[in-house]
Design a protein around this motif. Structure first.
Motif, short mmCIF file in Angstrom:
data_model
loop_
_atom_site.label_atom_id
_atom_site.label_comp_id
_atom_site.label_asym_id
_atom_site.label_seq_id
_atom_site.Cartn_x
_atom_site.Cartn_y
_atom_site.Cartn_z
N MET A 272 0.26 14.70 2.59
CA MET A 272 -0.24 15.92 1.95
C MET A 272 -0.99 16.71 3.02
N VAL A 273 -0.68 18.00 3.13
CA VAL A 273 -1.33 18.87 4.11
C VAL A 273 -2.12 19.94 3.37
N CYS A 274 -3.39 20.07 3.71
CA CYS A 274 -4.25 21.04 3.03
C CYS A 274 -3.93 22.46 3.51
N ASN A 275 -3.83 23.39 2.57
CA ASN A 275 -3.56 24.79 2.92
C ASN A 275 -4.76 25.69 2.69
N ASN A 276 -5.93 25.09 2.37
CA ASN A 276 -7.14 25.85 2.08
C ASN A 276 -8.14 25.73 3.23
N PRO A 277 -8.34 26.79 4.02
CA PRO A 277 -9.23 26.73 5.20
C PRO A 277 -10.65 26.29 4.87
N GLU A 278 -11.16 26.65 3.70
CA GLU A 278 -12.54 26.27 3.33
C GLU A 278 -12.66 24.76 3.20
N ILE A 279 -11.65 24.11 2.64
CA ILE A 279 -11.67 22.65 2.49
C ILE A 279 -11.51 21.99 3.86
N ILE A 280 -10.63 22.52 4.68
CA ILE A 280 -10.39 21.96 6.02
C ILE A 280 -11.69 21.92 6.82
N GLU A 281 -12.50 22.96 6.70
CA GLU A 281 -13.74 23.06 7.47
C GLU A 281 -14.81 22.07 7.01
N LYS A 282 -14.67 21.51 5.83
CA LYS A 282 -15.69 20.59 5.29
C LYS A 282 -15.52 19.16 5.78
N HIS A 283 -14.45 18.88 6.52
CA HIS A 283 -14.17 17.51 6.93
C HIS A 283 -13.91 17.48 8.43
N ASN A 284 -14.48 16.50 9.12
CA ASN A 284 -14.29 16.40 10.57
C ASN A 284 -14.28 14.94 11.00
N ALA A 285 -13.21 14.23 10.68
CA ALA A 285 -13.10 12.81 11.03
C ALA A 285 -11.73 12.29 10.64
N LYS A 286 -11.39 11.14 11.20
CA LYS A 286 -10.26 10.35 10.70
C LYS A 286 -10.88 9.24 9.87
N VAL A 287 -10.55 9.22 8.58
CA VAL A 287 -11.18 8.27 7.66
C VAL A 287 -10.09 7.38 7.07
N TYR A 288 -10.15 6.09 7.40
CA TYR A 288 -9.16 5.12 6.93
C TYR A 288 -9.72 4.26 5.81
N GLY A 289 -8.90 4.04 4.78
CA GLY A 289 -9.28 3.15 3.69
C GLY A 289 -8.53 1.84 3.79
N LYS A 290 -8.44 1.12 2.67
CA LYS A 290 -7.71 -0.15 2.63
C LYS A 290 -6.37 0.05 1.95
N ALA A 291 -5.35 -0.61 2.48
CA ALA A 291 -4.01 -0.53 1.88
C ALA A 291 -4.00 -1.25 0.54
N LYS A 292 -3.21 -0.74 -0.37
CA LYS A 292 -3.05 -1.40 -1.67
C LYS A 292 -2.28 -2.70 -1.50
N VAL A 293 -2.46 -3.62 -2.42
CA VAL A 293 -1.75 -4.89 -2.38
C VAL A 293 -0.24 -4.63 -2.42
N GLY A 294 0.49 -5.26 -1.48
CA GLY A 294 1.94 -5.08 -1.44
C GLY A 294 2.40 -3.94 -0.56
N ALA A 295 1.46 -3.11 -0.12
CA ALA A 295 1.83 -1.96 0.72
C ALA A 295 1.95 -2.40 2.17
N PRO A 296 2.91 -1.85 2.94
CA PRO A 296 3.03 -2.18 4.35
C PRO A 296 1.85 -1.60 5.12
N PRO A 297 1.48 -2.20 6.26
CA PRO A 297 0.34 -1.70 7.03
C PRO A 297 0.43 -0.22 7.39
N MET A 298 1.66 0.29 7.59
CA MET A 298 1.78 1.70 7.96
C MET A 298 1.39 2.62 6.81
N SER A 299 1.16 2.06 5.61
CA SER A 299 0.80 2.88 4.45
C SER A 299 -0.69 2.85 4.14
N VAL A 300 -1.50 2.42 5.11
CA VAL A 300 -2.95 2.47 4.93
C VAL A 300 -3.35 3.92 4.70
#
Length: 503
Positions: A272-300
């Motif tokens: 998903m790519v954000c198209n709203n500049p105001e939202i884009i400006e509110k975030h400045n990081a790469k934030v990783y969560g945990k993969a769901k059970v059964g999901a491949p590592p590339m789907s973190v």
């Protein structure tokens, strides 16, 4: 259709980050060697290396939770995190060498400083993250990592994610300010521009159709010049197959014993790519969560600030998808034609073992945009559908092989190099961490394929990669010096040298 026959010292198949890195290393070590590159697309870095086809994360285990795991006794296994971090340090050293010696231009065209953060929700996951933080922060490679489960601190770190979030939710994060966002497509093109200036022959719109051994022990590569509809034959003492998902078919055509009993399973990604500049400006990081059970590592799941073509962007994903293609520009018959008599039982065994993964992929493919938005709202509670667009990212082919630990048909999540016994041909297979570890992987290729030269090459390699042959974890003073010198050369945030911080 007329034929052309040529001979060269080295043939590189695929104009991605791996071939670019190997070619650049070789030109520094043996500038007199002739190198020829074949790429079926019309320019470099357009498949797996393309900025839209990978996460752009400088993978160093600062935020990727799947590089650490909890042991049965409750302790944390950080061995893979250490390995990945050390390998990314090798890449940064080589890139710094290229910049300092004016072999490539402005590093800000391909690498930017960006905080790397891990984010978890729920009591069990908070406990896991705290354990992970304690284990990593005792290691020099992760010095400066911060942890917090304090809402006020998290609002400062993650204003977009914490906005309108329920106050009773257990949530925690770690933060490293020395993370990076890397445009591997831009870096690939810079490296090939440099190689062209060193008289490397780069042939675009040339599709490699076959690879076979000649009677004198060399390799003959049959190439289709797509633009002129001509067939060409090129021979070489050494061939590197760096064609992303297309590498498996060419490895099979080489008929080397090491390529038998190996299969591939394609997994595609969407963001998903954000198209709203105001939202884009509110975030400045790469934030990783945990993969769901059964999901491949590339789907973190991760919410990433990205710098794409000089523009700041915000992406969330990846959502897993499925296509039988091995490349975005591949064929719908790629998967079917990769099944051979020598790997059919390996593939069947993998199919039986991976039913949960298959069900997961089917579920992902069938998702509506609103269902995907629900996953995004776990990161941004008030995310609105109108502010986000869906983009198809790259194809990755996960390696399937027989292993002692996993048995027949084990699905491998990672990067693998397959070489012939005599070192005359090598192929790169697999996925993440991939591009981030390109320099380490290509040095490994050189060690396997040119062992007779490594002693003579070592002084030059150490000039390019000062930590070559050493563990930075065991040499903290060298690590500090490398952090300082690479940060200066690449224009990155320097490590502050502070101790781990609990908030």
């Amino acid at each position: 259709m007329s034929n052309r026959v040529t001979e060269t010292e080295v043939i590189l198949i695929g104009a991605g980050i791996m071939s670019a890195t190997l070619g650049t290393l070789l030109k520094e070590l043996v500038p007199e060697w002739d190198i020829t590159v074949f790429e079926k697309l019309d320019k470099a870095g357009e498949e797996s290396s393309n900025v839209w086809n990978n996460a752009g994360t400088g993978h160093s285990a600062l935020c990727e939770l799947n590089y650490t795991s909890e042991k049965p006794d409750g302790s944390m296994d950080i061995s893979k995190a250490i390995k990945v971090n050390e390998q990314f340090q090798v890449s940064k050293q080589f890139w710094a060498y290229l910049v300092n010696n004016n072999l490539i231009g402005d590093p800000q065209q391909f690498i930017m400083s960006l905080p790397h953060m891990s984010l978890v929700q729920g009591e069990d996951n908070v406990t896991f993250l705290k354990k992970r933080f304690k284990a990593l922060s005792n290691n020099p490679l992760f010095e400066g990592m911060e942890y917090s489960d304090d809402p006020k601190t998290l609002v400062e770190w993650l204003p977009l994610i914490m906005q309108d979030r329920p106050s009773n939710e257990a949530i925690a994060a770690t933060k490293m300010d020395t993370g990076t966002d890397v445009n591997f497509g831009a870096l690939t093109r810079m490296l090939f521009e440099h190689l062209q200036s060193k008289n490397v022959e780069i042939n675009y719109k040339h599709s490699v159709e076959d690879v076979k051994r000649t009677s004198d022990g060399k390799w003959e590569v049959r190439v289709h010049d797509m633009e002129n509809d001509k067939l060409e034959f090129h021979t070489s003492k050494f061939v590197f197959i760096g064609g992303g998902g297309g590498s498996l078919h060419l490895l099979q055509k080489s008929s080397i014993p090491e390529g038998r009993h190996i299969g591939g399973f394609p997994v595609s990604g969407l963001f998903m790519v954000c198209n709203n500049p105001e939202i884009i400006e509110k975030h400045n990081a790469k934030v990783y969560g945990k993969a769901k059970v059964g999901a491949p590592p590339m789907s973190v799941p991760h919410l990433d600030t990205r710098y794409i073509d000089g523009k700041r962007s915000l992406l969330f994903g990846p959502y897993a998808g499925f296509s039988p293609k091995f490349l975005k520009t591949g064929s719908l018959f790629d998967l079917a034609t990769s099944v051979k008599p020598n790997n059919v039982f390996t593939m069947l065994a993998a199919g039986a073992k991976q039913m949960p993964l298959t069900k997961y992929l089917i579920t992902q493919v069938m998702q509506s945009k609103e269902k995907r938005m629900e996953e995004l709202r776990e990161f941004i509670p008030d995310a609105q559908s109108k502010d986000w667009d869906l983009v198809v990212a790259g194809q990755r082919v996960q390696v399937i092989k027989d292993t002692e630990v996993g048995g027949k048909g084990t699905l491998q999540f990672g990067t693998e190099v397959i070489t012939s016994e005599d070192g005359s041909i090598a192929a790169l297979l697999g996925a993440s961490p991939g591009a981030s570890t390109a320099v380490h992987v290509m040095l490994d290729v050189l060690n396997r394929c040119y062992p007779q030269y490594m002693e003579a090459w070592e002084p030059k390699i150490k000039e390019m990669v000062p930590s070559y042959g050493l563990s930075l974890m065991d040499h903290p003073e060298l690590l500090k010096d490398i952090h300082k010198t690479t940060a200066k050369a690449l224009g990155l945030t320097e490590k502050e040298g502070k101790q781990a911080v609990f908030n």
